[in-house]
Design a protein around this motif. Structure first.
Motif, short mmCIF file in Angstrom:
data_model
loop_
_atom_site.label_atom_id
_atom_site.label_comp_id
_atom_site.label_asym_id
_atom_site.label_seq_id
_atom_site.Cartn_x
_atom_site.Cartn_y
_atom_site.Cartn_z
N LEU A 86 -20.90 -38.92 -41.36
CA LEU A 86 -22.00 -37.96 -41.18
C LEU A 86 -23.26 -38.41 -41.91
O LEU A 86 -24.37 -38.31 -41.38
CB LEU A 86 -21.54 -36.59 -41.69
N HIS A 87 -23.09 -38.91 -43.14
CA HIS A 87 -24.25 -39.28 -43.93
C HIS A 87 -24.79 -40.66 -43.61
O HIS A 87 -25.95 -40.96 -43.91
CB HIS A 87 -23.90 -39.20 -45.42
N LEU A 88 -23.96 -41.53 -43.03
CA LEU A 88 -24.42 -42.87 -42.69
C LEU A 88 -24.99 -42.94 -41.28
O LEU A 88 -25.57 -43.96 -40.90
CB LEU A 88 -23.26 -43.87 -42.81
N ALA A 89 -24.83 -41.89 -40.49
CA ALA A 89 -25.36 -41.87 -39.12
C ALA A 89 -26.89 -41.85 -39.16
O ALA A 89 -27.49 -41.32 -40.11
CB ALA A 89 -24.83 -40.66 -38.37
N PRO A 90 -27.55 -42.41 -38.14
CA PRO A 90 -29.03 -42.39 -38.11
C PRO A 90 -29.57 -40.96 -38.11
O PRO A 90 -28.93 -40.04 -37.61
CB PRO A 90 -29.35 -43.10 -36.79
N GLY A 91 -30.76 -40.81 -38.67
CA GLY A 91 -31.36 -39.48 -38.77
C GLY A 91 -30.82 -38.75 -39.98
O GLY A 91 -30.18 -39.33 -40.85
N GLY A 92 -31.08 -37.46 -40.06
CA GLY A 92 -30.62 -36.68 -41.19
C GLY A 92 -31.32 -35.34 -41.20
O GLY A 92 -32.15 -35.05 -40.32
N PRO A 93 -31.01 -34.51 -42.18
CA PRO A 93 -31.65 -33.19 -42.23
C PRO A 93 -33.17 -33.26 -42.32
O PRO A 93 -33.87 -32.40 -41.78
CB PRO A 93 -31.07 -32.57 -43.52
N LEU A 94 -33.69 -34.31 -42.97
CA LEU A 94 -35.15 -34.40 -43.12
C LEU A 94 -35.85 -34.62 -41.79
O LEU A 94 -37.03 -34.27 -41.66
CB LEU A 94 -35.49 -35.54 -44.09
N ILE A 103 -24.47 -30.16 -35.52
CA ILE A 103 -24.68 -31.62 -35.46
C ILE A 103 -26.11 -31.93 -35.00
O ILE A 103 -26.78 -32.80 -35.56
CB ILE A 103 -23.65 -32.27 -34.53
N SER A 104 -26.57 -31.22 -33.98
CA SER A 104 -27.93 -31.49 -33.48
C SER A 104 -28.98 -31.15 -34.53
O SER A 104 -30.05 -31.76 -34.55
CB SER A 104 -28.17 -30.68 -32.20
N TYR A 105 -28.69 -30.21 -35.44
CA TYR A 105 -29.64 -29.83 -36.48
C TYR A 105 -29.40 -30.61 -37.77
O TYR A 105 -30.11 -30.44 -38.74
CB TYR A 105 -29.51 -28.32 -36.77
N ARG A 106 -28.37 -31.50 -37.77
CA ARG A 106 -27.99 -32.26 -38.97
C ARG A 106 -27.68 -31.33 -40.14
O ARG A 106 -28.07 -31.59 -41.28
CB ARG A 106 -29.11 -33.23 -39.38
N ASP A 107 -26.99 -30.25 -39.83
CA ASP A 107 -26.62 -29.27 -40.86
C ASP A 107 -25.31 -29.73 -41.50
O ASP A 107 -24.22 -29.27 -41.15
CB ASP A 107 -26.46 -27.88 -40.21
#
Length: 318
Positions: free
Chosen positions: A27-35, A276-280
């Protein structure tokens, strides 16, 4: 039996730890993120984003983030949603009811229809019914859940107007009959693949038992065929089905994820995709761990029921 339970519980805890580590890392290594969600609006400056990163702890090393998350989770604090700051347990608790309602109803429907088709197919082997059931099963296993869900909506909701096209109940109604009316469509869609699986396993299990020596001995003694079927064949044929029921929980959860999305059912599957779409991250990890616990409990319950159905297994302590 207690030794067996203790061994399974230890294995379950180890599996949960491995699942949490893998899930957290992916989850944390995937591209993108909450920011990326905050930056998408274009209203925040880099200083604002740096401050949010510091507040969420996302600038710390990944092992440190995992250790803090694990400690909080074991303490009963599963974190708060990045989206609305609600506690994760509160969010999951608000969505688990619809998912369990859909899963239990579809499982019951699949077990009843699948077992009936499997029993009749085994008793009337190579008959017209058995042939039609075999072809129908192959077709059901080949149909994607999302496609079948869209077909059900198009035919029975848009075309015939018999079923609602989505949601758990009509706003302003919410009666039992109204909820039952909304449940029919997603329940049928989710039960389709399970019914096919149940019927094939039930047929194979019945055929294995029918050819056993004790069944032929019962027939030689003149025991009525109905009594042989109900007391000897069916009881022994149900033993493998108990294991299958427990192991079928993951496929039910994955099917519920698709079905809930197609029918806008307010369950955990739809919540998982939205999160997942919101990176929550806190909500996604909470759903992942909750689902893993449910799968392991299903497997453990299957083992216990297997021991109840066949006391020889319980006595052997395996």
């Amino acid at each position: 039996m207690s030794g067996f339970l203790l061994q399974r519980l230890m294995q379950a805890l180890l599996l949960l730890l491995i699942v949490s580590m893998i899930g957290f890392a992916i989850l944390h290594l995937a591209p993108g993120g909450p920011l990326s969600q905050f930056a998408a609006g274009g209203e925040m400056t880099q200083e604002d984003l740096d401050r949010i990163t510091e507040q969420l702890g996302l600038n710390r090393p990944l092992p440190v983030q995992y250790a803090e998350w694990l400690w909080r989770m074991l303490s009963g604090d599963w974190g708060r949603s990045y989206r609305d700051q609600q506690p994760v347990l509160h969010i999951i608790g608000g969505h688990i009811g619809p998912t369990l309602e859909l899963m239990l109803s579809s499982t019951l429907l699949a077990m009843l229809i699948g077992a009936w088709i499997g029993i009749i197919g085994a008793v009337k082997r190579y008959s017209l019914f058995d042939g039609i059931a075999t072809i129908g099963t192959m077709i059901a296993l080949s149909i994607p859940t999302f496609w079948f869900g869209l077909v059900v909506i198009y035919v029975f909701s848009v075309g015939l107007g018999w079923l609602p096209s989505g949601n758990r109940f009509t706003i302003g109604d919410g009666s039992f009959l109204n909820r039952l009316h909304h449940l029919i469509g997603p329940c049928i869609v989710l039960a389709l693949v399970s019914t096919a699986v149940w019927s094939r396993y039930m047929r194979s299990s019945m055929l294995d038992v029918i050819n056993q020596d004790f069944v032929r001995t019962a027939r030689a003694k003149g025991v009525p065929e109905r009594q042989i079927l109900m007391k000897h064949v069916l009881r022994n044929a149900l033993l493998p089905m108990i294991t299958i029921t427990g192991l079928h929980v993951p496929s039910l959860l994955s099917g519920a994820l698709v079905t809930e999305t197609v029918f806008t059912w307010p369950g955990m599957g739809r919540l998982f995709l939205d999160s997942i779409s919101y990176r929550d991250y806190p909500v996604v990890m909470g759903i992942l761990m909750f689902t893993a616990v449910m799968v392991l409990l299903g497997s453990l319950l299957a083992d216990l029921l297997y021991g109840v159905a066949d006391p020889r297994i319980a006595r052997s302590g395996r």
